[in-house]
Design an enzyme around this catalytic site. Structure first.
Site, mmCIF file in Angstrom:
data_model
loop_
_atom_site.group_PDB
_atom_site.id
_atom_site.type_symbol
_atom_site.label_atom_id
_atom_site.label_comp_id
_atom_site.label_asym_id
_atom_site.label_seq_id
_atom_site.Cartn_x
_atom_site.Cartn_y
_atom_site.Cartn_z
ATOM 1 N N THR A 144 3.736 7.617 3.694
ATOM 2 C CA THR A 144 2.272 8.044 2.409
ATOM 3 C C THR A 144 1.200 8.127 3.299
ATOM 4 O O THR A 144 1.044 8.397 3.842
ATOM 5 C CB THR A 144 2.048 6.383 2.467
ATOM 6 N N HIS A 182 0.264 0.166 4.750
ATOM 7 C CA HIS A 182 -0.222 2.064 5.746
ATOM 8 C C HIS A 182 0.032 1.779 7.039
ATOM 9 O O HIS A 182 1.473 2.834 7.297
ATOM 10 C CB HIS A 182 -1.620 1.971 5.631
ATOM 11 N N GLN A 208 3.570 10.608 0.834
ATOM 12 C CA GLN A 208 3.039 10.968 -0.657
ATOM 13 C C GLN A 208 0.868 9.969 -0.675
ATOM 14 O O GLN A 208 0.746 9.172 -0.690
ATOM 15 C CB GLN A 208 3.644 10.127 -1.542
ATOM 16 N N GLU A 328 -12.399 1.054 4.180
ATOM 17 C CA GLU A 328 -12.936 1.875 4.120
ATOM 18 C C GLU A 328 -13.748 3.154 3.971
ATOM 19 O O GLU A 328 -15.151 2.492 3.396
ATOM 20 C CB GLU A 328 -12.241 2.210 2.898
HETATM 21 N N1 USQ Z 1 -9.981 1.912 -5.965
HETATM 22 C C1 USQ Z 1 -11.239 1.978 -7.042
HETATM 23 N N2 USQ Z 1 -10.690 1.005 -7.687
HETATM 24 C C2 USQ Z 1 -9.591 0.241 -8.327
HETATM 25 C C3 USQ Z 1 -8.395 0.145 -7.637
HETATM 26 C C4 USQ Z 1 -8.866 1.510 -6.175
HETATM 27 O O1 USQ Z 1 -12.251 1.903 -5.934
HETATM 28 O O2 USQ Z 1 -9.681 -0.795 -8.792
HETATM 29 C C5 USQ Z 1 -9.673 2.686 -4.843
HETATM 30 C C6 USQ Z 1 -9.132 2.019 -3.684
HETATM 31 O O3 USQ Z 1 -10.334 1.621 -2.829
HETATM 32 C C7 USQ Z 1 -9.100 3.627 -2.501
HETATM 33 C C8 USQ Z 1 -8.319 4.716 -3.978
HETATM 34 O O4 USQ Z 1 -8.662 3.782 -4.955
HETATM 35 O O5 USQ Z 1 -10.061 4.158 -2.177
HETATM 36 C C9 USQ Z 1 -6.490 3.877 -3.916
HETATM 37 O O6 USQ Z 1 -6.141 2.839 -3.813
HETATM 38 P P1 USQ Z 1 -4.998 2.290 -4.576
HETATM 39 O O7 USQ Z 1 -4.978 1.248 -4.513
HETATM 40 O O8 USQ Z 1 -4.263 3.639 -6.009
HETATM 41 O O9 USQ Z 1 -4.209 3.329 -3.431
HETATM 42 P P2 USQ Z 1 -3.499 2.715 -2.025
HETATM 43 O O10 USQ Z 1 -3.742 1.001 -1.808
HETATM 44 O O11 USQ Z 1 -3.604 3.154 -0.528
HETATM 45 O O12 USQ Z 1 -1.813 2.705 -2.250
HETATM 46 C C10 USQ Z 1 -1.525 3.402 -3.558
HETATM 47 C C11 USQ Z 1 0.612 2.546 -3.591
HETATM 48 C C12 USQ Z 1 0.605 3.266 -1.898
HETATM 49 C C13 USQ Z 1 0.640 4.663 -1.244
HETATM 50 C C14 USQ Z 1 -1.104 4.336 -1.372
HETATM 51 C C15 USQ Z 1 -0.621 6.416 -1.652
HETATM 52 O O13 USQ Z 1 0.207 1.365 -3.619
HETATM 53 O O14 USQ Z 1 2.077 2.753 -1.876
HETATM 54 O O15 USQ Z 1 1.453 3.914 -0.028
HETATM 55 O O16 USQ Z 1 -1.227 4.699 -2.834
HETATM 56 S S1 USQ Z 1 -2.284 6.621 -0.316
HETATM 57 O O17 USQ Z 1 -3.795 6.224 -1.200
HETATM 58 O O18 USQ Z 1 -2.100 7.507 -0.371
HETATM 59 O O19 USQ Z 1 -2.179 5.876 1.236
#
Ligand code: USQ
Length: 383
Positions: A144, A182, A208, A328
């Site tokens: 990721t 993560h 990713q 974060e």
């Molecule tokens: N976010 C919001 N509002 C929401 C949901 C999320 O502002 O309703 C924000 C989060 O705080 C974060 C960003 O959007 O800053 C991305 O959140 P996300 O829930 O889309 O992503 P994340 O929890 O990081 O995890 C997802 C997948 C995970 C993958 C990762 C890639 O669930 O399996 O590894 O995306 S990455 O984000 O590049 O680490």
């Protein structure tokens, strides 16, 4: 190519299996339904029900005439996994078999332990089963972008040249995961790197970003073939959540300031990237790390794009900044390289209004199934 997909029932695993099978590869999927179980336990079921894995394979055969073999098995059981690898003799192995939710991993001790044990154990088992029974197999591991965190310097693709006191050495790029989930991916990379440099494994680790989308060439043939589409706070990724929120008339949940920037990609591009990685294997003793995303946005920019697309089909979507349940940075530098997959042949499917509109129209056809209680975040990092 004989390709074994671990975690073949998931949001990415199932579309990957169909795609590789349709391209003519000999595909076998393995899954123990862990994500389905956690979804039930946490009231995080997807927007619409999905057939089980065996039924999915039957529906795929009906729609395309192509075959996918399926095994319901737990990859954290080494004896089971080694039997599968010994018998199938994969030339490529795609490892998606992990607990993929950051919020779930931050819920409490049991959830953290399950995430740590499952993710590390499966990676360790994959390494050993390949070493012992299929040493020429190329492992394609889903990592990721979150392994890097949000450093105040450019993010390279996996490696960093470090100069220190007049001497130089290339190291794994420094990593700092923002959740336990993560962090398990960081630990996976370290495990893989150890076994690559010690025993000559062949590994591609795909860093990713968050994925969005529903349709692929195969899933668009029959609604039974659609991937599991989550909009809850546990399994829903931000773009998919915003689309559902817009359709449901719920203000979009921007966490905190909304300046959090990530690299995003369409589900179709995930499939293409995995295909490119498999069809261009690395030599023995190489750990190749590819940054897998196509464009970067802040959460505020995403919300604006969804508002604009919604307007085009008569939906008046609104945005609401709510207290950030995560720890974060909400305003930060972000410049991540992502050239390698483009050079290998990836032609990005960008987040156009058309792409967002198509998703919204499909979600709208399931509107009566949306449960608004699943939308607000239930897990807080700041205990
Ligand atoms: N976010 C919001 N509002 C929401 C949901 C999320 O502002 O309703 C924000 C989060 O705080 C974060 C960003 O959007 O800053 C991305 O959140 P996300 O829930 O889309 O992503 P994340 O929890 O990081 O995890 C997802 C997948 C995970 C993958 C990762 C890639 O669930 O399996 O590894 O995306 S990455 O984000 O590049 O680490």
């Amino acid at each position: 190519m004989r390709v074994l997909i671990l975690g073949g029932d998931g949001y990415l695993g199932w579309p990957t299996a169909m795609n590789l099978s349709a391209l003519g590869h000999n595909v076998m999927v393995v899954d123990n339904y862990l994500r389905r179980q956690i979804a039930q336990q946490t009231s995080s079921e997807p927007l619409f029900p999905n057939p089980n894995l065996i039924e999915r394979c039957d529906a795929f055969r009906e729609a395309t005439g192509c075959d996918i073999k399926a095994r319901i098995a737990d990859c954290s059981d080494y004896r089971l996994l080694e039997e599968i690898i010994r018998d199938f003799q994969p030339e490529g192995l795609v490892h998606y078999a992990e607990q993929p939710s950051a919020p779930y991993s931050m819920q409490g001790f049991e959830e953290a332990r399950l995430t740590l044990n499952n993710n590390l154990q499966v990676t360790f088992n994959v390494i050993w089963a390949v070493l012992e029974h299929a040493p020429n197999c190329h492992i394609v591991k889903l990592g990721t972008m979150g392994e890097y965190g949000t450093p105040n310097i450019d993010i390279e693709e996996g490696w960093l040249d470090v100069s220190h006191n007049g001497r130089n050495q290339k190291f794994l790029y420094p990593r700092q995961g923002g959740s336990l989930y993560h962090t398990t991916k960081v630990l996976d990379t370290d495990l893989l790197w150890f076994y690559v440099r010690t025993y000559g494994l062949k590994v591609t680790d795909l860093m990713q970003g968050p994925v969005y989308g529903l349709y692929t060439d195969e899933s668009s043939k029959d609604r039974r073939l659609l991937p599991n589409f989550h909009y809850d706070d546990i399994f829903g990724t931000v773009v998919n959540r915003f689309i559902v929120q817009a359709v449901a008339g719920v203000p979009m949940t921007v966490y905190g300031g909304g300046g959090q920037t990530r690299g995003y990609l369409n589900l179709k591009d995930t499939l293409r990237c995995v295909q490119l990685a498999l069809e261009n294997p690395v030599p023995s003793g190489e750990l190749r790390i590819l940054n897998q995303f196509t464009e970067q946005f802040s959460v505020n920019e995403l919300a604006e794009r969804v508002v604009d697309a919604a307007k085009g089909i008569g939906i008046n979507a609104t945005v609401n900044s709510i207290p950030n349940p995560r720890k974060e940075l909400e305003s930060h530098y972000y410049n991540a390289k992502h050239q390698n997959l483009i050079e290998m042949g990836l032609k990005p499917t960008l987040m156009s209004t058309e792409v967002l509109t198509e998703m919204m129209e499909t979600v709208r056809s399931f509107e009566q199934l949306i449960v608004p209680e699943k939308i607000l975040p239930r897990v807080n990092w700041n205990k």
